[in-house]
Design an enzyme around this catalytic site. Structure first.
Site, mmCIF file in Angstrom:
data_model
loop_
_atom_site.group_PDB
_atom_site.id
_atom_site.type_symbol
_atom_site.label_atom_id
_atom_site.label_comp_id
_atom_site.label_asym_id
_atom_site.label_seq_id
_atom_site.Cartn_x
_atom_site.Cartn_y
_atom_site.Cartn_z
ATOM 1 N N GLY A 76 0.901 -1.222 -0.092
ATOM 2 C CA GLY A 76 -0.021 0.109 -0.156
ATOM 3 C C GLY A 76 0.899 1.278 -0.054
ATOM 4 C CB ILE A 77 -0.016 4.482 1.911
ATOM 5 C CG1 ILE A 77 -1.070 4.751 1.106
ATOM 6 C CG2 ILE A 77 0.830 5.734 2.111
ATOM 7 C CD1 ILE A 77 -2.264 5.438 1.907
ATOM 8 C CB THR B 191 -4.278 0.427 -0.052
ATOM 9 O OG1 THR B 191 -5.260 0.592 1.121
ATOM 10 C CG2 THR B 191 -3.494 1.693 -0.110
ATOM 11 C CE LYS C 131 -4.667 6.522 10.402
ATOM 12 N NZ LYS C 131 -3.173 6.303 10.170
ATOM 13 C CE1 TYR D 245 -7.502 4.166 9.940
ATOM 14 C CE2 TYR D 245 -8.872 6.125 9.188
ATOM 15 C CZ TYR D 245 -7.681 5.215 8.858
ATOM 16 O OH TYR D 245 -6.787 5.559 8.016
ATOM 17 C CG ASP E 173 2.444 -6.227 16.105
ATOM 18 O OD1 ASP E 173 2.281 -5.085 16.146
ATOM 19 O OD2 ASP E 173 1.777 -7.035 16.568
ATOM 20 C CB VAL E 174 4.131 -0.907 14.603
ATOM 21 C CG1 VAL E 174 5.142 -0.870 13.409
ATOM 22 C CG2 VAL E 174 2.754 -0.708 14.308
ATOM 23 C CG ASP F 67 4.270 -4.596 6.943
ATOM 24 O OD1 ASP F 67 4.010 -3.706 6.326
ATOM 25 O OD2 ASP F 67 3.381 -5.637 7.463
HETATM 26 P P1 NAD Z 1 -2.319 -1.461 3.698
HETATM 27 O O1 NAD Z 1 -2.896 -2.527 4.759
HETATM 28 O O2 NAD Z 1 -2.070 -1.698 2.254
HETATM 29 O O3 NAD Z 1 -0.797 -1.194 4.424
HETATM 30 C C1 NAD Z 1 -0.758 -1.172 5.764
HETATM 31 C C2 NAD Z 1 0.737 -1.904 6.158
HETATM 32 O O4 NAD Z 1 0.803 -1.654 7.661
HETATM 33 C C3 NAD Z 1 0.418 -3.446 5.591
HETATM 34 O O5 NAD Z 1 1.685 -3.866 4.845
HETATM 35 C C4 NAD Z 1 0.297 -4.159 6.995
HETATM 36 O O6 NAD Z 1 0.819 -5.491 7.041
HETATM 37 C C5 NAD Z 1 1.208 -3.139 8.130
HETATM 38 N N1 NAD Z 1 0.640 -3.234 9.120
HETATM 39 C C6 NAD Z 1 -0.536 -3.387 9.855
HETATM 40 N N2 NAD Z 1 -0.628 -3.241 11.110
HETATM 41 C C7 NAD Z 1 0.774 -3.602 11.597
HETATM 42 C C8 NAD Z 1 1.660 -3.931 12.882
HETATM 43 N N3 NAD Z 1 0.843 -4.026 13.982
HETATM 44 N N4 NAD Z 1 2.649 -3.795 12.620
HETATM 45 C C9 NAD Z 1 3.564 -3.750 11.764
HETATM 46 N N5 NAD Z 1 2.943 -3.617 10.174
HETATM 47 C C10 NAD Z 1 1.374 -3.439 10.312
HETATM 48 O O7 NAD Z 1 -3.083 -0.074 4.033
HETATM 49 P P2 NAD Z 1 -2.620 1.500 3.450
HETATM 50 O O8 NAD Z 1 -3.857 2.069 2.998
HETATM 51 O O9 NAD Z 1 -1.373 1.394 2.703
HETATM 52 O O10 NAD Z 1 -2.382 2.126 5.039
HETATM 53 C C11 NAD Z 1 -1.198 2.827 5.166
HETATM 54 C C12 NAD Z 1 -1.475 4.050 6.224
HETATM 55 O O11 NAD Z 1 -2.318 5.158 5.337
HETATM 56 C C13 NAD Z 1 -2.330 3.801 7.258
HETATM 57 O O12 NAD Z 1 -1.635 4.263 8.804
HETATM 58 C C14 NAD Z 1 -3.899 4.028 7.054
HETATM 59 O O13 NAD Z 1 -4.523 4.462 8.179
HETATM 60 C C15 NAD Z 1 -3.648 5.216 6.087
HETATM 61 N N6 NAD Z 1 -4.413 5.773 5.356
HETATM 62 C C16 NAD Z 1 -4.925 5.253 4.119
HETATM 63 C C17 NAD Z 1 -5.827 5.604 3.228
HETATM 64 C C18 NAD Z 1 -6.656 4.846 2.359
HETATM 65 O O14 NAD Z 1 -7.221 5.340 1.432
HETATM 66 N N7 NAD Z 1 -5.785 3.710 1.905
HETATM 67 C C19 NAD Z 1 -6.474 6.759 3.763
HETATM 68 C C20 NAD Z 1 -6.143 7.487 4.761
HETATM 69 C C21 NAD Z 1 -4.897 7.028 5.712
#
Ligand code: NAD
Length: 269
Positions: free
Chosen positions: A24-25, A211, A180, A176, A70-71, A44
């Site tokens: 993802g991001i 994502t 945030k 959430y 694990d964070v 991760d």
């Molecule tokens: P995603 O699920 O694709 O990526 C999240 C990553 O974090 C994954 O690789 C997952 O394995 C990892 N992760 C989750 N819990 C974890 C833990 N306890 N320890 C270590 N790693 C962990 O989702 P994303 O959309 O890429 O999310 C990334 C960030 O962007 C997040 O903070 C999310 O809240 C934020 N965000 C996403 C969006 C969206 O539209 N996708 C919008 C706003 C904010």
């Protein structure tokens, strides 16, 4: 300073850490750093996704390290960050990005009340898990990074918050939203304290990006209501990530960058 892009946005040779960097991001941030010559460590919890991410970066000609962590395990996180700093002899850029979603909001995608998202029905365990992952882990990431950055009097910390932290929403789970919002304020407070040490702390607040956390239902709502009528792809965050990691943003700290296709402007349907 030379105003050519290659100087303004130069991250070559920097050591960057991305939490939640396997997909993802976070992976998009990692690509933006690695493609521009930074040494990236992905942290991760998903070991398989980490393997795929490292292979994908290698296929682009970059080298990347990966640590399964694990964070929400603060000591393990601290040790992963310290290990990266020790191995590289520096820690320049840290993306506190890992996050999870938080169950339904109080309205479903059809605009009807969803009892599962009603405030009185939100499980305490869900609240604790979301706050631990989306807020406490950001604090732990900053706390673990700061000693290495202070020592060299420079550093960049970039937190992925969300537009969910800026205004209430009916369709997103309350833990959430609140995690945030608190993470956004944590960015400002940390920026205030760390500015004197050359450490800049900023937030990227995405709107809807495609994502694995993007549910089909949410995608449909977004595509209808968003001013730009489309959900973004994660590569659209890379320019901002590079800006915040590079000399171009040296005077930027405590700022929050909304990148949301106009979502915060209001609905346009
Ligand atoms: P995603 O699920 O694709 O990526 C999240 C990553 O974090 C994954 O690789 C997952 O394995 C990892 N992760 C989750 N819990 C974890 C833990 N306890 N320890 C270590 N790693 C962990 O989702 P994303 O959309 O890429 O999310 C990334 C960030 O962007 C997040 O903070 C999310 O809240 C934020 N965000 C996403 C969006 C969206 O539209 N996708 C919008 C706003 C904010």
């Amino acid at each position: 300073m030379d105003m050519k892009p290659r100087t303004l946005f130069n991250v070559e040779g920097l050591t960057a850490v991305v939490t939640g960097g396997a997909t993802g991001i976070g992976f998009a941030y990692a690509e933006a750093m690695a493609d521009n010559g930074a040494h990236v460590t992905l942290l991760d919890v998903d070991a398989d996704a980490l393997d795929r991410a490292v292979a994908a970066l290698a296929a682009r000609g970059a080298t990347a390290r990966a640590v399964v962590v694990d964070v929400t395990d603060s000591p393990a996180l601290e040790s992963a960050i310290a290990g990266t700093a020790a191995e590289s002899g520096r820690l320049d850029v840290v993306f506190a990005n890992a996050g999870i979603t938080a169950g339904p909001g109080f309205l479903n995608v059809d605009g009807e009340r969803d009892p599962a998202g009603a405030i009185e029905n939100v499980p305490a365990e869900l609240w604790d898990r979301v706050v631990a992952t989306n807020l406490t882990s950001v604090f732990a990431t900053i706390r673990s990074s700061v000693p290495h950055m202070k020592a060299r009097r420079c550093g960049r910390i970039i937190v992925t918050t969300s537009i969910a932290g800026l205004r209430p929403s009916a369709v997103v789970g309350i833990p959430y939203m609140i995690a945030k919002a608190a993470a956004s304020h944590l960015v400002r407070q940390a920026a205030l304290e760390l500015a004197a040490f050359g450490v800049c702390v900023n937030a990227i607040a995405p709107g809807p990006f495609l994502t694995r956390i993007t549910t089909p239902g949410l995608r449909a709502i977004w595509e209808k209501a968003l001013p730009v009528r489309r959900v973004a792809t994660t590569d659209e965050l890379q320019g901002l990530a590079l800006f915040l990691a590079s000399p171009a943003s040296a005077y930027v700290t405590g700022a929050l960058f909304v990148i949301d296709g106009g979502s915060m402007l209001g609905r346009a349907d």
